[in-house]
Design an enzyme around this catalytic site. Structure first.
Site, PDB file in Angstrom:
ATOM      1  N   LEU A 242      16.763 -54.447   7.274  1.00 45.75           N
ATOM      2  CA  LEU A 242      15.408 -54.180   7.640  1.00 45.75           C
ATOM      3  C   LEU A 242      15.273 -55.709   8.736  1.00 45.75           C
ATOM      4  O   LEU A 242      14.756 -56.877   8.330  1.00 45.75           O
ATOM      5  CB  LEU A 242      14.338 -54.664   6.468  1.00 45.75           C
ATOM      6  CG  LEU A 242      12.872 -54.347   6.786  1.00 45.75           C
ATOM      7  CD1 LEU A 242      12.762 -53.127   7.274  1.00 45.75           C
ATOM      8  CD2 LEU A 242      12.158 -54.517   5.612  1.00 45.75           C
ATOM      9  N   HIS A 243      15.451 -55.372   9.894  1.00 42.86           N
ATOM     10  CA  HIS A 243      15.655 -56.247  10.940  1.00 42.86           C
ATOM     11  C   HIS A 243      14.473 -57.100  11.198  1.00 42.86           C
ATOM     12  O   HIS A 243      14.216 -58.325  11.364  1.00 42.86           O
ATOM     13  CB  HIS A 243      16.263 -55.594  12.400  1.00 42.86           C
ATOM     14  CG  HIS A 243      17.167 -54.947  12.225  1.00 42.86           C
ATOM     15  ND1 HIS A 243      18.566 -55.202  12.275  1.00 42.86           N
ATOM     16  CD2 HIS A 243      17.548 -53.579  12.221  1.00 42.86           C
ATOM     17  CE1 HIS A 243      19.356 -54.401  12.039  1.00 42.86           C
ATOM     18  NE2 HIS A 243      18.971 -53.341  11.890  1.00 42.86           N
ATOM     19  N   ASP A 244      13.116 -56.383  11.844  1.00 48.22           N
ATOM     20  CA  ASP A 244      12.267 -57.142  12.367  1.00 48.22           C
ATOM     21  C   ASP A 244      11.378 -57.875  11.662  1.00 48.22           C
ATOM     22  O   ASP A 244      10.604 -58.964  12.200  1.00 48.22           O
ATOM     23  CB  ASP A 244      11.500 -56.075  13.394  1.00 48.22           C
ATOM     24  CG  ASP A 244      12.222 -55.349  14.528  1.00 48.22           C
ATOM     25  OD1 ASP A 244      13.215 -56.038  14.877  1.00 48.22           O
ATOM     26  OD2 ASP A 244      12.033 -54.399  15.042  1.00 48.22           O
TER      27      ASP A 244
END
Ligand code: BDR
Ligand code: CA
Length: 313
Positions: A242-244
């Site tokens: 879950l990058h952002d």
């Protein structure tokens, strides 16, 4: 804690949507001055639409949404429908948004806001390609020095790339913009794949979000289920990265993250490694540090924070 003024520049994207939800769930700490859409995961018409969908889902249709760059500075557009679906927000059934984007362009909004607000008070949060920011800095060179800092999701070093072996998507899409931003002198905090690949949407973590039981939480779970399928297949992991939301989590709880000040240069020439973030982690180049590059994160602490704040929506 004083409320921090932020502009989120983004290309939603399910993980961008999760980041915006984390910001909306943290009104005591964060004041969202505006959301700027940029072309990235999907074309601009979809990223703008998706931003407005997220605002309406969270009951925040008073938030101002601005539309920015239609394509990278000097290169053909690259998108990621293979990850995010045709609309960029595939996975949940939602109505088309009724709120409109602002008439003012995102780049003008960024310039005007940084010139209007007291110097050192506005943080730029970037979750997509850096085209809007680089264009604003090129048109108004004074504003890089007026921002408090820029916290970005982008790049990768120890983990390599995710769109090519060498490059992470956000930097790869517009390496010329990234190069300009890293050369601008603005204080940068970088959340590379090295951090975000630790933030896996495991079944146990997603179950806690599902247990919230609200409509925004349910939609987030549906988005995550769609988004993670690609990465689970690719990495064979329990859940996708879950990058952002790492960018927003850093503003709320910087103690979750650790890294070091490094020099970062962007490769724009080589066909093989274009978009690579060359991080001088061991300080062997003699080049001056221009970014705080994060490497480790307390992943459980991050998901506890996300779950707590989504529950407030
Ligand atoms: C980045 O690329 C996009 O697909 C995601 O939204 C994230 O910003 C990860 O490489
Ligand atoms: Ca993104």
């Amino acid at each position: 804690m004083e409320r921090r003024k932020i502009i989120i520049d983004t290309d939603p994207g399910q993980d961008d949507a999760a980041a915006i939800m984390l910001a909306f769930g943290s009104p005591d700490e964060l004041e969202v001055l505006g959301l700027c859409a940029v072309a990235g995961n999907v074309p601009l018409s979809f990223t703008s639409r998706n931003l407005r969908i997220v605002c309406e889902l969270c009951g925040r249709s008073d938030t101002k949404v601005y539309e920015g760059a239609l394509k990278p500075l000097n290169r053909p557009q690259v998108t990621a429908e293979h990850v995010h679906g045709r609309t960029g927000l595939d996975g949940a059934e939602l109505p088309e948004p009724t709120m409109a984007a602002q008439a003012q362009n995102a780049i003008d909004f960024i310039i005007e806001t940084l010139r209007r607000e007291p110097a050192g008070t506005v943080t730029l949060c970037t979750l997509g390609p850096l085209t809007n920011i680089a264009t604003a800095f090129a048109r108004a060179p004074d504003i890089a020095g007026r921002a408090k800092e820029l916290v970005m999701m982008g790049g990768g070093f120890f983990e390599g790339g995710n769109i090519t072996p060498a490059a992470e998507f956000n930097i790869y899409v517009d390496p010329d913009a990234a190069k300009a931003v890293f050369a601008s002198g603005i204080p940068i905090v970088m959340m590379p794949l090295d951090v975000t690949h630790q933030l896996l949407t495991t079944k146990a973590r997603v179950a806690k979000i599902a247990a919230i039981g609200t409509r925004p939480a349910q939609v987030l779970v549906e988005w995550l289920a769609f988004f993670e399928r690609f990465d689970i297949e690719k990495y064979g992991s329990d859940g996708g990265p879950l990058h952002d939301p790492s960018v927003i989590a850093y503003l709320l709880k910087p103690e979750l993250f650790s890294g070091r000040d490094c020099n970062v240069e962007i490769e724009t020439g080589s066909e093989l490694t274009v978009g690579m973030t060359v991080v001088d982690w061991w300080r062997v180049s003699g080049r001056q540090p221009n970014a705080k590059v994060m490497r480790h994160v307390d992943a459980d602490g991050f998901f506890d924070l996300l779950t707590e704040r989504v529950a407030r929506l």
